[in-house]
Write a protein that holds these residues in place. Structure first.
Motif, PDB file in Angstrom:
ATOM      1  N   ILE A 102       0.849  -1.187   0.000  1.00 36.79           N
ATOM      2  CA  ILE A 102       0.000   0.000   0.000  1.00 36.79           C
ATOM      3  C   ILE A 102       0.882   1.234   0.000  1.00 36.79           C
ATOM      4  O   ILE A 102       1.963   1.239   0.609  1.00 36.79           O
ATOM      5  N   VAL A 158       1.382   4.618   1.443  1.00 37.73           N
ATOM      6  CA  VAL A 158       1.034   5.488   2.572  1.00 37.73           C
ATOM      7  C   VAL A 158       1.441   6.920   2.213  1.00 37.73           C
ATOM      8  O   VAL A 158       2.522   7.125   1.651  1.00 37.73           O
ATOM      9  N   TYR A 204      -2.142   7.284   1.616  1.00 34.14           N
ATOM     10  CA  TYR A 204      -3.425   7.375   0.914  1.00 34.14           C
ATOM     11  C   TYR A 204      -4.392   6.316   1.457  1.00 34.14           C
ATOM     12  O   TYR A 204      -4.002   5.160   1.664  1.00 34.14           O
ATOM     13  N   VAL A 256      -7.018   3.392   2.276  1.00 35.18           N
ATOM     14  CA  VAL A 256      -7.040   2.060   1.683  1.00 35.18           C
ATOM     15  C   VAL A 256      -8.048   1.973   0.529  1.00 35.18           C
ATOM     16  O   VAL A 256      -7.846   1.225  -0.438  1.00 35.18           O
ATOM     17  N   SER A 280      -3.714   4.481  -3.167  1.00 37.10           N
ATOM     18  CA  SER A 280      -3.193   3.511  -2.191  1.00 37.10           C
ATOM     19  C   SER A 280      -2.700   2.240  -2.873  1.00 37.10           C
ATOM     20  O   SER A 280      -1.828   1.546  -2.358  1.00 37.10           O
ATOM     21  N   TYR A 325      -0.674  -2.612   8.799  1.00 38.29           N
ATOM     22  CA  TYR A 325       0.381  -1.998   7.993  1.00 38.29           C
ATOM     23  C   TYR A 325       1.721  -2.403   8.612  1.00 38.29           C
ATOM     24  O   TYR A 325       1.855  -2.452   9.837  1.00 38.29           O
ATOM     25  N   SER A 327     -12.601   6.844   3.905  1.00 40.60           N
ATOM     26  CA  SER A 327     -11.144   7.026   3.879  1.00 40.60           C
ATOM     27  C   SER A 327     -10.567   6.371   5.131  1.00 40.60           C
ATOM     28  O   SER A 327     -10.292   7.040   6.126  1.00 40.60           O
ATOM     29  N   TRP A 339      -4.141   8.132   6.669  1.00 42.45           N
ATOM     30  CA  TRP A 339      -4.457   9.050   5.571  1.00 42.45           C
ATOM     31  C   TRP A 339      -3.720  10.387   5.663  1.00 42.45           C
ATOM     32  O   TRP A 339      -3.942  11.274   4.845  1.00 42.45           O
TER      33      TRP A 339
END
Length: 606
Positions: A91, A93, A95, A97, A102, A113, A210, A214
């Motif tokens: 992913i 980061v 942003y 998921v 993302s 994570y 979101s 984030w």
């Protein structure tokens, strides 16, 4: 899915042999892979995901950004952290998921994570220097582990948190960082957290969630005695103006020194000890306003900790002028002309793809002649407020609502107020923020007057709006503002109390779809002819002007950009097409603000 294609035969289409194409309607399978996104999204990658310093009002020289590619996995309730285990997915980061950027693009209630990091040797982390791990925001509940040791627990999707991870570090260079997240959003069996417009089943005025990390994740070395935040409170009184400086998060009795600058020139300095406010004398200050958003620089030393900051000198109040309650900026009547700014992006959802994108919507406000912005039931990263401070926009800051139509439990109410206090405390030093909005349209409302009075006690230096949209929620009779919503025409509360200032908290919503620049699901309040869009906008603005003579102090147009299914933005969701004639709109709005900000507004009788 499927796609419908309709053609009315009026577009002058011909085939390759010159034959006229007549009207048709066809449908078939939709195999398009096109996704709406901004141009800024193309600039984003693992090595430059929001690289800017994330905390402009409290800066230190040494820091390291931990954004970028992390390992990722969905999780189940009760799982142990995956210490020492590689997770299958990747992913980007920070942003969310669910977002395009993302790389995951799906919702998870629970997730892990994982990444490793190294601590620079020249930071000399140990007994004197500590290692602080910082999170801008994680939605909603998170637990953080370093080398298998839990270092933080946090609830709240819009506020920052930190952890001293020094004692969890192990010998050697590589350290393991794991973040577990739980985000129920609006699930029926969830905790009903503050969530704003996020919904698991988005449609209409509700949008994609979101979840997870984030905002920026980063680390920094700090002295054992160090400041967590600075509370900076201006007091505007001509030659006797002052700034109160309160270092937060550090024990009492530590030596502290604060110095204010204009460029490289010192304008004030004061020394003392933590635990007691320091007062800087700012003689004949240059006041912050939308027309002149002047900022002073500030350097603060607390023990061995050195930080830099900035502040603006301004006042905001409601006072009677000729018997009418008026919003007063720096002692002068000021009309607040704003848009509803929801802060959503087609590629990053809650997270703007780049810092340039984050600033763009605010620059667009200025370009269109607005002097204010209502940040609607979302709290932005610190850099958004930094740009509002620098560009000169007065911010109405909403508290993110709980789920609409649900009576919040005792626990949900307590969490709402705890998160509200965090919002106020974290952003209390920004000159751009002039108003806290504690409820919107009755969504999740309870104890309206008490909650507004609580917000006012936490920050008596700003206006409090106890319910934006009194016609859609109850009035607690508290705060400084009475706020009515009207669509498409602006409205004012029909029964003013003669003490609180009147505003139109939302109006407009003129919908215009721009083909190729709209979300797949479309809804708008009022559909407008593209040829008359600017005229229609200015007609509604004339209605705003007419309300000034009835005591209006401001209006919020819905909205600055399209958002998912809503097509009532002044710009498209991808920020590629600006709908109105900019020059005409700016001229009309600047004239309105000028005329409506007189002691007796132009065109009105005293």
């Amino acid at each position: 899915g499927t796609a419908d294609v309709r053609y009315d035969g009026e577009g002058g289409l011909t085939d390759t042999e010159g034959n006229v194409v007549n009207a048709f309607w066809s449908s078939g399978g939709n195999e398009s892979t096109y996704e709406l996104r901004t141009d800024w999204a193309d600039e984003v990658g693992p090595d430059n995901a929001l690289p800017e310093y994330p905390r402009p009002q409290l800066t230190r020289d040494d820091w390291q950004n931990l954004n970028g590619r992390w390992q990722f996995a969905a999780a189940e309730a009760g799982e142990q952290p995956p210490v020492g285990k590689n997770l299958k997915e990747r992913i980007l980061v920070p942003y969310p998921v669910e977002s395009q950027l993302s790389g995951i693009q799906r919702h998870e209630d629970r997730m892990w994570y994982r990444r490793t990091f190294t601590v620079p040797r020249d930071w000399h982390i140990g007994s004197a220097q500590r290692l602080k791990l910082n999170f801008g925001a994680v939605d909603w509940q998170s637990e953080v582990y370093v080398n298998g040791t839990k270092v933080a627990d946090h609830k709240g999707g819009y506020d920052k948190f930190s952890a001293d991870v020094t004692d969890a570090l192990k010998p050697g260079r590589t350290q393991e960082l794991i973040v577990g997240v739980y985000d129920p959003t609006d699930a029926a069996n969830g905790e009903n957290p503050p969530l704003g417009k996020q919904r698991l089943d988005p449609s209409g005025i509700w949008y994609t969630p979101s979840s997870g990390i984030w905002q920026t994740v980063w680390m920094e070395p700090v002295a054992r005695d160090h400041v967590d935040s600075l509370k900076l409170t201006p007091h505007v009184d001509g030659a006797a103006s002052t700034l109160t400086v309160e270092p937060k998060g550090v024990r009492d009795g530590v030596r502290v020194r604060a110095t204010a600058y204009v460029g490289h020139r010192k304008v004030a300095t004061v020394s003392g000890r933590t635990g007691e406010p320091l007062t800087l004398k700012i003689r004949d200050p240059r006041l912050w306003s939308p027309d002149d958003p002047f900022l002073y620089d500030l350097k603060v030393t607390v023990g061995h900790d050195r930080v830099e900051s900035y502040f603006g000198m301004r006042s905001i109040a409601v006072e009677k002028v000729n018997g009418v309650p008026r919003t007063m900026l720096n002692g002068k009547p000021t009309f607040l002309m704003a848009t509803l700014d929801q802060g959503f992006w087609p590629d990053g959802l809650h997270t703007a793809p780049t810092d340039e994108a984050l600033a763009y919507d605010l620059r667009l406000h200025k370009q269109l002649g607005f002097n204010s912005v209502r940040k609607h039931i979302k709290v932005e990263p610190d850099r958004w407020f930094y740009w509002a401070d620098r560009l000169g926009l007065m911010v109405w800051q909403d508290m993110p609502a709980m789920t609409a139509g649900k009576n919040p439990s005792t626990a949900a109410r307590a969490e709402y107020e705890r998160e509200m206090k965090e919002m106020i405390d974290e952003h209390v030093s920004h000159p751009s923020i002039v108003m806290w909005v504690t409820f919107n349209e009755g969504w999740g409302q309870y104890d309206i007057g008490r909650v507004a009075a609580q917000a006012k006690s936490w920050d008596p230096t700003r206006l409090v709006n106890n319910q934006s949209g009194l016609n859609l929620g109850a009035d607690g009779g508290a705060g400084d503002i009475m706020d009515e919503h009207g669509y498409p025409s602006p409205a004012l509360p029909p029964s003013p109390d003669g003490e609180r200032a009147l505003v139109t908290g939302e109006y407009g919503g003129l919908g215009l779809a721009v083909p190729g620049h709209a979300w797949s699901v479309q809804q708008s309040y009022v559909d407008v002819d593209p040829q008359t869009y600017t005229d229609d906008y200015l007609t509604k603005l004339d209605e705003v002007r007419a309300l000034v003579c009835r005591g209006s102090n401001g209006a919020v147009y819905t909205q600055i950009s399209d958002v998912e299914g809503e097509l009532n933005g002044l710009t498209t969701y991808d920020r590629k097409v600006l709908k109105p004639d900019v020059e005409r709109v700016r001229a009309a709005q600047e004239a309105l603000i000028h005329d409506a900000s007189q002691p007796t507004p132009a065109g009105c009788t005293a």
